[in-house]
Design a protein around this motif. Structure first.
Motif, mmCIF file in Angstrom:
data_model
loop_
_atom_site.group_PDB
_atom_site.id
_atom_site.type_symbol
_atom_site.label_atom_id
_atom_site.label_comp_id
_atom_site.label_asym_id
_atom_site.label_seq_id
_atom_site.Cartn_x
_atom_site.Cartn_y
_atom_site.Cartn_z
ATOM 1 N N ALA A 164 54.358 -26.224 -3.342
ATOM 2 C CA ALA A 164 54.215 -26.868 -2.040
ATOM 3 C C ALA A 164 53.894 -28.349 -2.135
ATOM 4 C CB ALA A 164 53.128 -26.162 -1.226
ATOM 5 N N LEU A 165 53.006 -28.739 -3.049
ATOM 6 C CA LEU A 165 52.555 -30.127 -3.091
ATOM 7 C C LEU A 165 53.706 -31.111 -3.249
ATOM 8 C CD1 LEU A 165 49.333 -29.914 -5.311
ATOM 9 C CD2 LEU A 165 49.443 -30.347 -2.845
ATOM 10 N N HIS A 166 54.662 -30.786 -4.130
ATOM 11 C CA HIS A 166 55.721 -31.751 -4.414
ATOM 12 C C HIS A 166 56.724 -31.899 -3.279
ATOM 13 C CE1 HIS A 166 57.714 -28.033 -5.914
ATOM 14 N NE2 HIS A 166 58.851 -28.655 -5.636
ATOM 15 N N HIS A 167 56.605 -31.048 -2.252
ATOM 16 C CA HIS A 167 57.448 -31.186 -1.062
ATOM 17 C C HIS A 167 56.802 -32.094 -0.018
ATOM 18 C CE1 HIS A 167 60.573 -28.217 -1.982
ATOM 19 N NE2 HIS A 167 59.617 -27.490 -2.538
ATOM 20 N N CYS A 168 55.584 -32.561 -0.279
ATOM 21 C CA CYS A 168 54.817 -33.328 0.704
ATOM 22 C C CYS A 168 54.826 -34.818 0.371
ATOM 23 C CB CYS A 168 53.378 -32.826 0.754
ATOM 24 S SG CYS A 168 53.225 -31.074 1.186
ATOM 25 N N ASP A 169 54.733 -35.638 1.389
ATOM 26 C CA ASP A 169 54.715 -37.088 1.186
ATOM 27 C C ASP A 169 53.534 -37.514 0.328
ATOM 28 O OD1 ASP A 169 56.950 -38.265 2.926
ATOM 29 O OD2 ASP A 169 55.940 -36.961 4.353
ATOM 30 N N ASP A 170 52.336 -37.042 0.665
ATOM 31 C CA ASP A 170 51.113 -37.469 -0.016
ATOM 32 C C ASP A 170 50.448 -36.232 -0.621
ATOM 33 O OD1 ASP A 170 48.572 -38.354 -0.770
ATOM 34 O OD2 ASP A 170 48.379 -39.725 0.930
ATOM 35 N N MET A 171 50.688 -35.995 -1.891
ATOM 36 C CA MET A 171 50.179 -34.788 -2.545
ATOM 37 C C MET A 171 48.656 -34.750 -2.553
ATOM 38 S SD MET A 171 52.808 -34.099 -5.733
ATOM 39 C CE MET A 171 52.518 -35.681 -6.556
ATOM 40 N N GLN A 172 48.018 -35.886 -2.787
ATOM 41 C CA GLN A 172 46.557 -35.906 -2.844
ATOM 42 C C GLN A 172 45.934 -35.602 -1.489
ATOM 43 O OE1 GLN A 172 44.620 -38.954 -5.237
ATOM 44 N NE2 GLN A 172 46.602 -39.586 -6.034
ATOM 45 N N ASP A 203 54.249 -26.825 -9.287
ATOM 46 C CA ASP A 203 54.542 -28.238 -9.027
ATOM 47 C C ASP A 203 54.805 -28.922 -10.365
ATOM 48 O OD1 ASP A 203 54.109 -28.550 -6.100
ATOM 49 O OD2 ASP A 203 52.088 -27.869 -6.590
ATOM 50 N N PRO A 204 55.805 -29.803 -10.450
ATOM 51 C CA PRO A 204 56.203 -30.379 -11.731
ATOM 52 C C PRO A 204 55.115 -31.255 -12.349
ATOM 53 C CG PRO A 204 57.332 -31.471 -9.914
ATOM 54 C CD PRO A 204 56.644 -30.281 -9.342
ATOM 55 N N GLN A 205 54.874 -31.054 -13.647
ATOM 56 C CA GLN A 205 53.937 -31.897 -14.373
ATOM 57 C C GLN A 205 54.619 -33.239 -14.675
ATOM 58 O OE1 GLN A 205 50.895 -31.889 -18.181
ATOM 59 N NE2 GLN A 205 52.696 -30.586 -18.340
ATOM 60 N N LYS A 206 54.008 -34.309 -14.285
ATOM 61 C CA LYS A 206 54.621 -35.631 -14.383
ATOM 62 C C LYS A 206 55.040 -35.976 -15.804
ATOM 63 C CE LYS A 206 53.832 -40.434 -12.947
ATOM 64 N NZ LYS A 206 52.883 -41.360 -12.261
ATOM 65 N N GLU A 265 62.567 -32.247 -1.883
ATOM 66 C CA GLU A 265 61.900 -32.353 -3.190
ATOM 67 C C GLU A 265 61.352 -33.760 -3.390
ATOM 68 O OE1 GLU A 265 61.554 -29.900 -5.396
ATOM 69 O OE2 GLU A 265 62.985 -28.363 -4.801
ATOM 70 N N VAL A 266 60.343 -34.105 -2.637
ATOM 71 C CA VAL A 266 59.850 -35.480 -2.582
ATOM 72 C C VAL A 266 59.355 -35.968 -3.941
ATOM 73 C CG1 VAL A 266 58.242 -37.049 -1.425
ATOM 74 C CG2 VAL A 266 59.192 -35.099 -0.183
ATOM 75 N N HIS A 267 58.661 -35.105 -4.675
ATOM 76 C CA HIS A 267 58.069 -35.520 -5.960
ATOM 77 C C HIS A 267 58.605 -34.715 -7.144
ATOM 78 C CE1 HIS A 267 55.160 -38.173 -4.030
ATOM 79 N NE2 HIS A 267 54.986 -37.231 -3.127
ATOM 80 N N ASP A 325 57.975 -38.350 -12.033
ATOM 81 C CA ASP A 325 57.127 -38.056 -10.889
ATOM 82 C C ASP A 325 56.546 -36.661 -11.053
ATOM 83 O OD1 ASP A 325 55.815 -38.284 -8.488
ATOM 84 O OD2 ASP A 325 57.615 -38.533 -7.256
ATOM 85 N N GLY A 326 55.491 -36.359 -10.296
ATOM 86 C CA GLY A 326 54.888 -35.030 -10.351
ATOM 87 C C GLY A 326 53.374 -35.090 -10.330
ATOM 88 N N VAL A 327 52.750 -33.963 -10.629
ATOM 89 C CA VAL A 327 51.293 -33.867 -10.613
ATOM 90 C C VAL A 327 50.733 -34.093 -12.012
ATOM 91 C CG1 VAL A 327 51.290 -32.295 -8.638
ATOM 92 C CG2 VAL A 327 51.350 -31.343 -10.956
#
Length: 298
Positions: free
Chosen positions: A147-155, A176-179, A220-222, A227-229
């Motif tokens: 879910a996080l990587h579909h959002c504009d602001d993950m934090q 969520d993809p590891q950066k 897939e914003v991030h 890019d990624g978490v």
């Protein structure tokens, strides 16, 4: 037949007056200024064919079920919030092994997907994950899967989700993809981009036509090269909020073994792109996904 809204959940809304309406079993909260990402997620995952194709293809394998069951144990009689729930994939995967929640709230920006989640058994809420409409500290388990990587602001979304967790409760994110795994460059970056026409040729889920692929990628914003978490993001944001944070890198190929420090190997296409980009595909930094399991201490 129209689904009835579970009004018992209204006690957990910070401002029930802000609820706009209910639509076929979905509680609808206003999203005043939807971003292009929100609009893309709303359209793509609510599409009657694309949304179902995506959820049938993703996050339903035995490894996924085993890993999530090991983390959750049982959600019997608990209050569970699934943010970015889509059509209800997590509950569909785990309902036979984790019991029956007292309340299962599903939050998403896609009305079409939420109608499917409502049929699945969710109390479905249309709301922006950047600005959740709930009170703080009421949920036993808060989940964000892919879910996080579909959002504009993950934090911001992670922070909003964390506010909902009561002391002793769990916050879980995964897929969520590891950066560091996506630091593609040169030929490796080119190969990563070339996967898209191949996916479309093979009519892979999410890519069966030019239109479907375009909308899928817009969500897939991030999930992009470089890019990624990161582990640092979870620790730096959640620990000051009173969480004990555990991070489990993995490559989608393991079940509960991922909780023991095993992370497996990336799929061959990632290993190839990583090798050509100077990334050691056997390293922990090359693991495709970070799973975060955080327990609120206070």
């Amino acid at each position: 037949m129209l689904q009835q809204v579970n009004t018992n959940c209204y006690q957990y809304f910070a401002l029930p007056s802000k609820i706009d309406k209910s639509d076929q079993g979905v509680i609808v909260c206003q999203i005043p200024n939807p971003t292009p990402a929100i609009e893309a997620n709303s359209y793509y995952f609510g599409h009657p064919e694309w949304g179902l194709n995506y959820f049938q293809a993703c996050h339903r394998d035995e490894n996924f079920i085993e890993l999530w069951q090991a983390v959750i144990g049982s959600w019997q009689d608990k209050i569970v919030v699934d943010i970015g729930c889509g059509a209800g994939n997590i509950y569909a995967s785990l309902k036979d092994c984790c019991g029956e929640p007292e309340l299962l709230l599903g939050v998403d920006v896609s009305l079409g997907a939420l109608k499917m989640a409502s049929d699945m058994g969710y109390t479905a809420v249309l709301a922006d994950a950047h600005n959740l409409p709930f009170v703080s500290g009421f949920a036993d388990i808060v989940m964000l899967n892919a879910a996080l990587h579909h959002c504009d602001d993950m934090q911001k979304v992670l922070q909003e989700a964390a506010k909902l967790v009561r002391p002793g409760g769990l916050l879980i994110t995964d897929r969520d993809p590891q950066k560091s795994a996506y630091q593609f460059k040169g030929i490796g970056s080119l190969l990563w981009e070339l996967r898209l026409p191949v996916y479309k040729l093979l009519k892979r889920g999410g890519h069966s036509s030019t239109e479907e692929q375009t909308w899928c990628l817009a969500t897939e914003v991030h999930h992009k090269a470089r890019d990624g978490v990161t582990s640092e993001m979870f620790h730096q944001l959640l620990e000051p909020m009173g969480f004990e944070v555990n991070i489990y890198p993995h490559n989608h190929v393991l079940g509960a073994a991922a909780l023991e420090g095993n992370y497996g190997k990336p799929f061959w296409k990632y290993r190839l792109a990583q090798g050509l980009s100077g990334i050691n595909s056997n390293s922990i930094d090359a693991a495709l996904t970070l799973m975060c399991v955080a327990t609120r201490k206070n």
